[in-house]
Structures are given as structure tokens and as C-alpha cells.
Design an enzyme around this catalytic site. Structure first.
Site, short mmCIF file in Angstrom:
data_model
loop_
_atom_site.label_atom_id
_atom_site.label_comp_id
_atom_site.label_asym_id
_atom_site.label_seq_id
_atom_site.Cartn_x
_atom_site.Cartn_y
_atom_site.Cartn_z
N ARG A 168 45.75 16.36 5.39
CA ARG A 168 44.69 17.19 5.98
C ARG A 168 45.25 18.52 6.48
O ARG A 168 44.64 19.58 6.32
CB ARG A 168 44.00 16.43 7.12
CG ARG A 168 43.11 15.30 6.62
CD ARG A 168 42.60 14.41 7.75
NE ARG A 168 41.77 15.16 8.68
CZ ARG A 168 41.36 14.68 9.85
NH1 ARG A 168 41.77 13.47 10.25
NH2 ARG A 168 40.59 15.38 10.64
N ASN A 184 36.76 20.25 16.16
CA ASN A 184 37.63 20.29 14.99
C ASN A 184 39.10 20.36 15.38
O ASN A 184 39.44 20.89 16.45
CB ASN A 184 37.28 21.50 14.10
CG ASN A 184 35.84 21.41 13.61
OD1 ASN A 184 35.26 20.33 13.56
ND2 ASN A 184 35.25 22.55 13.29
N ASP A 244 41.31 21.70 13.24
CA ASP A 244 41.94 22.78 12.46
C ASP A 244 42.09 24.02 13.36
O ASP A 244 41.54 24.07 14.46
CB ASP A 244 41.10 23.08 11.20
CG ASP A 244 39.72 23.64 11.51
OD1 ASP A 244 38.73 23.10 10.97
OD2 ASP A 244 39.62 24.61 12.29
N HIS A 256 39.10 17.55 20.72
CA HIS A 256 39.76 16.43 20.04
C HIS A 256 41.17 16.77 19.59
O HIS A 256 41.67 16.16 18.65
CB HIS A 256 38.89 15.98 18.84
CG HIS A 256 37.55 15.47 19.26
ND1 HIS A 256 36.44 15.51 18.45
CD2 HIS A 256 37.14 14.96 20.44
CE1 HIS A 256 35.41 15.00 19.10
NE2 HIS A 256 35.79 14.67 20.32
N GLN A 283 20.83 20.05 8.11
CA GLN A 283 19.62 19.24 8.36
C GLN A 283 18.87 19.80 9.56
O GLN A 283 19.48 20.28 10.51
CB GLN A 283 20.01 17.79 8.67
CG GLN A 283 20.38 16.98 7.45
CD GLN A 283 21.77 16.37 7.61
OE1 GLN A 283 22.29 16.30 8.72
NE2 GLN A 283 22.36 15.98 6.50
N ALA A 309 26.26 27.31 7.85
CA ALA A 309 26.81 28.08 8.97
C ALA A 309 27.31 29.44 8.49
O ALA A 309 27.11 30.47 9.16
CB ALA A 309 27.95 27.29 9.60
#
Ligand code: BV8
Ligand code: ZN
Length: 250
Positions: A68, A100, A102, A117, A221, A237
Site C-alpha cells: 500500500r 486516511n 496516506d 488513524h 452516493q 471529490a
């Protein structure tokens, strides 16, 4: 139904942008649900993103995170990340809170990003928790599904783990406190690309609304919204954030 107009960003005292994996989707980073492609697909992410999985098979878990991380390294911030960074320079005060792991918000130019996180870029020792300063860049690119033995801590020889918050682990105290302070103080919260499944991060939009903020959801959604202070903008986005920025600049 009235649409949210980006001009309201200019009038806000404190904007919080709360992001999930959907903000990085158009950079080619698979969302958490999709992160298990290829050889990983036989695993459940919530089962692999745990301390137990690392105890049971540290090479499998370290290999997944290295794969990742290699995808993040080759990815670029997309127009959503860039629009958020430009908004930060335009509005009175803007706090980015992300789920995220990243570093694309930082690479787009955002500062002081609150990582609820953790991050793929802050490995630490699983035993003594000291940060791992060694290089973890693999000699060869980790392939999909390859197990990689984690490096060892030079202080105690413990195994190095990813600097992320695993399921079943508490969020870093100070990080959660900082996030709550911003969410309770803001008068506008934009939630971008999150499915709102993971606790306690999923509480953030509700806490903002309860403290009187206008809440705008940006997602592929439609989100169910309540009253005239909550909005759902449906789309990508990378298209909607630049549009909001352009409206704010009008
Ligand atoms: C904790 C780091 C106290 C690791 C992550 C109640 C019931 C059952 C379990 C629990 C519960 N309450 C709490 C728990 C436990 C658990 C939990 O919430 N489980 C869930 C599954 C129910 N929570 C925890 O363990 C948390 N800790 O509660 O501490 C405690 C302490 C001890 C014991 C118990 C409790 C810690 C949670 C942190 C987990 N770590 N990440 C890693 O990345 O490997 S969470 C991980 O999943 C991601 O970081 C992300 O936050 C989350 C969801 O990922 P995705 O689904 O990919 O992303 P997202 O949800 O954002 O969905 C993508 C969205 O984007 C979709 O809506 C999609 O429509 C949209 N989208 C896609 N493309 C686009 C787009 N939108 C716009 N444009 C696009 N182009
Ligand atoms: Zn150590």
C-alpha cells in the site's frame, strides 16, 4: 431543494474538511474496501488491519502495508487534495481531519493535517513503540500479495509495525482531542469520501451538526440529510471540491 454554494466558504470562520478514502480514490489509491485486490482479496481488511494479524503473521501484514505504501509513493495528489489545500489559503481558518493513512494532503500543500488513524509514513517498534528511523524502502518493489519480514528495532530488536491505528486499538488521545476541538468549534464541516462505517471517526459529522455547524457531504452516493443545515453533493471529490473552490473565489 437548495444546493450548497461555495460562496458560503468565504463567510465561514472555521471550516473543517473531514476526509475518508474516497478523497484519494482518484489518485489511484484503492479505498479500504478495495485495498484487498489481487492476492490480498482472500483477506478481510478489518481482520488484516489488527495487532492479532500482525502477531500471527507479521510478514503478511507488513507486506500488505509495504504494498500500500508503494502505491501511495507512486500516486499523486488529485484535484480534490489540491482544491482543499488552496481553500486553506482562502478561508479564515481551515482544519483537515483525515481517516486516511496516506500523505497526499501534505503533498498537496496542507499543513497540520489531523491523522485520526495514523500514517503509513511513521513506522514504529511493535515492542517498545520507539519510532523506526531506518529506511523501509524495499530494494525491489513489493508485489501484490508478497510477504515481507518487517525490519527490527535497533533498540530492542522488536518487530517494526506500521504507524497506523488498527481495529481494536484506541485512537491517539491527543489526536482525537484535537479533532473534537476543531469539529466543535467549526461553523462549516465538509465530509469528503467516507462511508461513515468506522467508529469513532464516523461520529464527526453528527458532532459538528449538534454544535451548530453546516454539514456538507461529498460522496458518490447521496447521503441522507436533515434540515436546511445539511447538504449532500453527489459526485466525485476531484470534480466537486474544485467547483466549491471556484465558487468561493467568485
Ligand atoms: C476504537 C488504519 C476504542 C488502518 C483504519 C461497533 C461495532 C463493531 C466494532 C466497533 C464498534 N465501535 C467501534 C468498533 C471497533 C472498530 C470499528 O469501527 N469497526 C467497524 C468496522 C464497525 N473501531 C475501532 O477499532 C477504532 N478504535 O474504537 O477504539 C476501542 C479500543 C479497544 C477495543 C475496542 C474499541 C479504530 C478504527 C481505526 C481502524 N483503522 N485505518 C489501515 O488503513 O489499514 S480505518 C480504515 O477503514 C480507513 O482508515 C477508513 O477510515 C475506514 C474505512 O475505509 P474505506 O471504506 O475505504 O473508506 P471509506 O469508509 O472512507 O469509504 C470510501 C467512501 O468513499 C465510500 O463512501 C465511497 O462511496 C466514497 N468514494 C469512493 N470514491 C469516491 C468517493 N467519494 C467521492 N469521490 C470519489 N471519487
Ligand atoms: Zn523496540
Amino acid at each position: 431543494m437548495i444546493e450548497f454554494h461555495g460562496q458560503r466558504l468565504r463567510d465561514a470562520f472555521h471550516v473543517v474538511v473531514f476526509t475518508g478514502a474516497g478523497v484519494s480514490a482518484e489518485s489511484g489509491i484503492p479505498t479500504f474496501r478495495d485495498a484487498l485486490t489481487g492476492l490480498w482479496e482472500r483477506f478481510d481488511p478489518a481482520a488484516l488491519a489488527t495487532a492479532d494479524a500482525f502477531r500471527n503473521d507479521s510478514a503478511l501484514v507488513w507486506g500488505w502495508y509495504e504494498w500500500r505504501r508503494s502505491k501511495v509513493r507512486t500516486a499523486k495528489p488529485n484535484p480534490a487534495h489540491l482544491a482543499i489545500a488552496e481553500l486553506a489559503r482562502l478561508v479564515a481558518r481551515l482544519t483537515v481531519i483525515t481517516q486516511n493513512v496516506d500523505d497526499l494532503h501534505e503533498r498537496a500543500g496542507c499543513h497540520g493535517v489531523v491523522h485520526l488513524h495514523g500514517s503509513l509514513h511513521s513506522p514504529r517498534c511493535f515492542a517498545c513503540a520507539r519510532p523506526y528511523e531506518g529506511t523501509t524502502d524495499q530494494l525491489n518493489e513489493p508485489e501484490d500479495g508478497r510477504r515481507i519480514d518487517p525490519p527490527r528495532c535497533r533498540h530492542c530488536n522488536g518487530k517494526v509495525r506500521p504507524g497506523v491505528v488498527w481495529f481494536g486499538e484506541s485512537l491517539p488521545e491527543q489526536v482525537w482531542r484535537d479533532a473534537l476541538a476543531a469539529v466543535k468549534d467549526c461553523d462549516l464541516l465538509i465530509s469528503v469520501g467516507t462511508s461513515g462505517l468506522v467508529q469513532p471517526a464516523a461520529e464527526i459529522p453528527r458532532i459538528a451538526r449538534e454544535h451548530g455547524a453546516v454539514v456538507v457531504h461529498v460522496n458518490l452516493q447521496r447521503e441522507s440529510v436533515q434540515g436546511e443545515r445539511e447538504f449532500s453533493l453527489v459526485g466525485k471529490a476531484a470534480e466537486i471540491l474544485p467547483r466549491l473552490l471556484a465558487q468561493a473565489k467568485e
